[in-house]
Design a protein around this motif. Structure first.
Motif, PDB file in Angstrom:
ATOM      1  N   ASP A 121       0.858  -1.251   0.025  1.00 56.00           N
ATOM      2  CA  ASP A 121       0.065  -0.065   0.055  1.00 56.00           C
ATOM      3  C   ASP A 121       0.904   1.185   0.044  1.00 56.00           C
ATOM      4  O   ASP A 121       1.088   1.888   0.932  1.00 56.00           O
ATOM      5  N   PRO A 122       1.060   1.668  -1.145  1.00 54.13           N
ATOM      6  CA  PRO A 122       1.865   2.872  -1.300  1.00 54.13           C
ATOM      7  C   PRO A 122       1.340   4.152  -0.783  1.00 54.13           C
ATOM      8  O   PRO A 122       1.916   5.362  -0.711  1.00 54.13           O
ATOM      9  N   THR A 123      -0.044   4.171  -0.557  1.00 51.92           N
ATOM     10  CA  THR A 123      -0.785   5.398  -0.352  1.00 51.92           C
ATOM     11  C   THR A 123      -0.513   5.866   1.083  1.00 51.92           C
ATOM     12  O   THR A 123      -0.991   7.371   1.473  1.00 51.92           O
ATOM     13  N   GLN A 180      18.822  15.528   2.901  1.00 55.04           N
ATOM     14  CA  GLN A 180      19.447  15.377   4.158  1.00 55.04           C
ATOM     15  C   GLN A 180      20.631  14.712   4.489  1.00 55.04           C
ATOM     16  O   GLN A 180      20.921  14.240   5.369  1.00 55.04           O
ATOM     17  N   GLY A 181      21.001  14.068   3.226  1.00 53.62           N
ATOM     18  CA  GLY A 181      22.042  12.956   3.318  1.00 53.62           C
ATOM     19  C   GLY A 181      22.090  11.583   3.363  1.00 53.62           C
ATOM     20  O   GLY A 181      20.697  11.251   3.519  1.00 53.62           O
ATOM     21  N   ASP A 182      22.513  10.670   2.626  1.00 59.80           N
ATOM     22  CA  ASP A 182      22.281   9.592   2.075  1.00 59.80           C
ATOM     23  C   ASP A 182      22.503   8.528   3.330  1.00 59.80           C
ATOM     24  O   ASP A 182      23.614   8.744   3.996  1.00 59.80           O
ATOM     25  N   ILE A 183      21.921   7.551   3.459  1.00 61.71           N
ATOM     26  CA  ILE A 183      22.141   6.581   4.558  1.00 61.71           C
ATOM     27  C   ILE A 183      21.908   4.995   4.146  1.00 61.71           C
ATOM     28  O   ILE A 183      21.878   4.904   2.863  1.00 61.71           O
ATOM     29  N   ASP A 184      23.238   4.481   4.692  1.00 63.83           N
ATOM     30  CA  ASP A 184      23.569   3.201   4.455  1.00 63.83           C
ATOM     31  C   ASP A 184      23.477   2.291   5.912  1.00 63.83           C
ATOM     32  O   ASP A 184      24.279   2.461   6.566  1.00 63.83           O
ATOM     33  N   SER A 185      22.616   1.509   6.244  1.00 65.61           N
ATOM     34  CA  SER A 185      22.472   1.127   7.361  1.00 65.61           C
ATOM     35  C   SER A 185      21.830  -0.395   7.444  1.00 65.61           C
ATOM     36  O   SER A 185      21.407  -0.728   6.256  1.00 65.61           O
ATOM     37  N   MET A 186      21.828  -1.047   8.534  1.00 66.00           N
ATOM     38  CA  MET A 186      21.346  -2.201   8.521  1.00 66.00           C
ATOM     39  C   MET A 186      20.249  -2.205   9.903  1.00 66.00           C
ATOM     40  O   MET A 186      20.394  -1.697  10.717  1.00 66.00           O
ATOM     41  N   ALA A 187      19.346  -3.209   9.723  1.00 65.78           N
ATOM     42  CA  ALA A 187      18.253  -3.324  10.586  1.00 65.78           C
ATOM     43  C   ALA A 187      17.680  -4.747  10.882  1.00 65.78           C
ATOM     44  O   ALA A 187      18.075  -5.740   9.979  1.00 65.78           O
ATOM     45  N   THR A 188      16.964  -5.065  12.106  1.00 64.75           N
ATOM     46  CA  THR A 188      16.371  -6.338  12.273  1.00 64.75           C
ATOM     47  C   THR A 188      15.188  -6.535  11.783  1.00 64.75           C
ATOM     48  O   THR A 188      14.528  -7.456  11.533  1.00 64.75           O
ATOM     49  N   ALA A 189      14.336  -5.476  12.009  1.00 66.65           N
ATOM     50  CA  ALA A 189      12.977  -5.412  11.293  1.00 66.65           C
ATOM     51  C   ALA A 189      12.615  -4.265  10.208  1.00 66.65           C
ATOM     52  O   ALA A 189      13.276  -3.399  10.146  1.00 66.65           O
ATOM     53  N   TRP A 190      11.486  -4.612   9.494  1.00 64.58           N
ATOM     54  CA  TRP A 190      11.188  -3.723   8.369  1.00 64.58           C
ATOM     55  C   TRP A 190       9.713  -3.905   8.287  1.00 64.58           C
ATOM     56  O   TRP A 190       9.181  -4.917   8.114  1.00 64.58           O
ATOM     57  N   ASP A 191       9.121  -2.634   8.755  1.00 64.11           N
ATOM     58  CA  ASP A 191       7.748  -2.598   8.441  1.00 64.11           C
ATOM     59  C   ASP A 191       7.139  -2.049   7.028  1.00 64.11           C
ATOM     60  O   ASP A 191       7.562  -1.310   6.402  1.00 64.11           O
ATOM     61  N   ILE A 192       6.153  -2.877   6.347  1.00 62.80           N
ATOM     62  CA  ILE A 192       5.774  -2.923   5.090  1.00 62.80           C
ATOM     63  C   ILE A 192       4.122  -2.729   5.211  1.00 62.80           C
ATOM     64  O   ILE A 192       3.534  -3.315   5.502  1.00 62.80           O
ATOM     65  N   PRO A 193       3.866  -1.381   4.920  1.00 58.89           N
ATOM     66  CA  PRO A 193       2.479  -1.081   4.615  1.00 58.89           C
ATOM     67  C   PRO A 193       1.536  -2.124   3.676  1.00 58.89           C
ATOM     68  O   PRO A 193       2.184  -2.066   2.492  1.00 58.89           O
ATOM     69  N   VAL A 194       0.573  -2.505   4.104  1.00 60.56           N
ATOM     70  CA  VAL A 194      -0.240  -3.468   3.153  1.00 60.56           C
ATOM     71  C   VAL A 194      -1.731  -3.329   3.416  1.00 60.56           C
ATOM     72  O   VAL A 194      -2.010  -2.626   4.459  1.00 60.56           O
ATOM     73  N   LYS A 195      -2.554  -3.523   2.230  1.00 63.03           N
ATOM     74  CA  LYS A 195      -3.953  -3.681   2.560  1.00 63.03           C
ATOM     75  C   LYS A 195      -4.364  -4.547   3.344  1.00 63.03           C
ATOM     76  O   LYS A 195      -3.778  -5.418   3.561  1.00 63.03           O
ATOM     77  N   LYS A 196      -5.599  -4.310   4.111  1.00 60.19           N
ATOM     78  CA  LYS A 196      -6.094  -5.472   5.046  1.00 60.19           C
ATOM     79  C   LYS A 196      -6.135  -6.827   4.105  1.00 60.19           C
ATOM     80  O   LYS A 196      -6.183  -7.053   3.017  1.00 60.19           O
ATOM     81  N   LEU A 197      -5.615  -7.734   4.968  1.00 58.18           N
ATOM     82  CA  LEU A 197      -5.262  -9.077   4.628  1.00 58.18           C
ATOM     83  C   LEU A 197      -6.090 -10.102   5.374  1.00 58.18           C
ATOM     84  O   LEU A 197      -6.361  -9.899   6.648  1.00 58.18           O
ATOM     85  N   SER A 198      -6.691 -11.283   4.835  1.00 62.58           N
ATOM     86  CA  SER A 198      -7.218 -12.364   5.476  1.00 62.58           C
ATOM     87  C   SER A 198      -5.996 -13.331   6.107  1.00 62.58           C
ATOM     88  O   SER A 198      -4.893 -13.366   5.472  1.00 62.58           O
ATOM     89  N   PRO A 199      -6.531 -13.923   7.289  1.00 60.58           N
ATOM     90  CA  PRO A 199      -5.511 -14.777   7.655  1.00 60.58           C
ATOM     91  C   PRO A 199      -4.956 -16.093   6.824  1.00 60.58           C
ATOM     92  O   PRO A 199      -3.860 -16.290   6.867  1.00 60.58           O
ATOM     93  N   GLN A 200      -5.761 -16.407   6.128  1.00 62.64           N
ATOM     94  CA  GLN A 200      -5.418 -17.652   5.116  1.00 62.64           C
ATOM     95  C   GLN A 200      -4.351 -16.998   4.058  1.00 62.64           C
ATOM     96  O   GLN A 200      -3.437 -17.436   3.863  1.00 62.64           O
ATOM     97  N   ARG A 201      -4.261 -15.603   3.468  1.00 57.95           N
ATOM     98  CA  ARG A 201      -3.578 -14.831   2.718  1.00 57.95           C
ATOM     99  C   ARG A 201      -2.193 -15.009   3.335  1.00 57.95           C
ATOM    100  O   ARG A 201      -1.007 -14.887   3.050  1.00 57.95           O
ATOM    101  N   LEU A 202      -2.348 -14.502   4.789  1.00 56.05           N
ATOM    102  CA  LEU A 202      -1.002 -14.170   5.651  1.00 56.05           C
ATOM    103  C   LEU A 202      -0.190 -15.435   5.734  1.00 56.05           C
ATOM    104  O   LEU A 202       0.951 -15.665   5.686  1.00 56.05           O
TER     105      LEU A 202
END
Length: 161
Positions: free
Chosen positions: A50-52, A124-146
């Motif tokens: 969901d890019p909105t 504001q300057g380029d970033i180059d880093s590492m992370a353990t978690a990444w949040d991705i916005p998505v449209k509503k999903l059913s448990p079966q699709r997940l």
């Protein structure tokens, strides 16, 4: 009226027997292969990202790659780019966080700081880093699709290079 040469119960038994024989002799393939999981995952991600949530996004590219990486590149109207990537062999878990009426969040977690985060042409300057978690916005999903997405990611994790 024509009568059947085989009684109904026996016919049902024979159809079941023939169907099951495919399981033992390779005629029926109940699971998807690697390329089918990649194709399915790409279709899922592109239909549900969901890019909105970020109105300044001009375009995005999200994909599972043949070399078992999950990648997202966002390009903003001002030219700034954000890039996320991680190897599925480092995938640890996926969470689902309820949000607004239309959008939720998938939280991808890796074993350690295995998610690459980079920005390009950021005023504001380029970033180059590492992370353990990444949040991705998505449209509503059913448990079966997940569950299907989690199954795809775990299958491709096991096939990792």
């Amino acid at each position: 009226m024509q009568t059947s040469l085989i009684p109904a119960k026996r016919k049902a038994f024979l159809i079941t027997l023939i169907s099951l024989s495919g399981l033992f002799f390779g005629g029926f393939r109940p699971v998807m292969d690697e390329q089918e999981w990649i194709n399915w995952g790409n279709r899922f991600l592109n239909e549900n990202y969901d890019p909105t949530v970020e109105p300044g996004i001009k375009k995005f590219e999200i994909a599972l790659t043949p070399d078992h990486f999950m990648r997202l590149r966002k390009t903003y109207q001002q030219g700034k780019q954000e890039y996320y990537s991680f190897s599925l062999k480092r995938f640890a878990e996926m969470g689902y966080i309820p949000g607004t009426a239309a959008t939720d969040t998938l939280e991808m977690k890796t074993q350690a700081d295995d998610i690459i985060y980079q920005t390009y042409e950021d005023p504001q300057g380029d970033i180059d880093s590492m992370a353990t978690a990444w949040d991705i916005p998505v449209k509503k999903l059913s448990p079966q699709r997940l569950d299907s997405l989690k199954q795809a990611l775990n299958f491709l994790k096991g096939k990792g290079l």
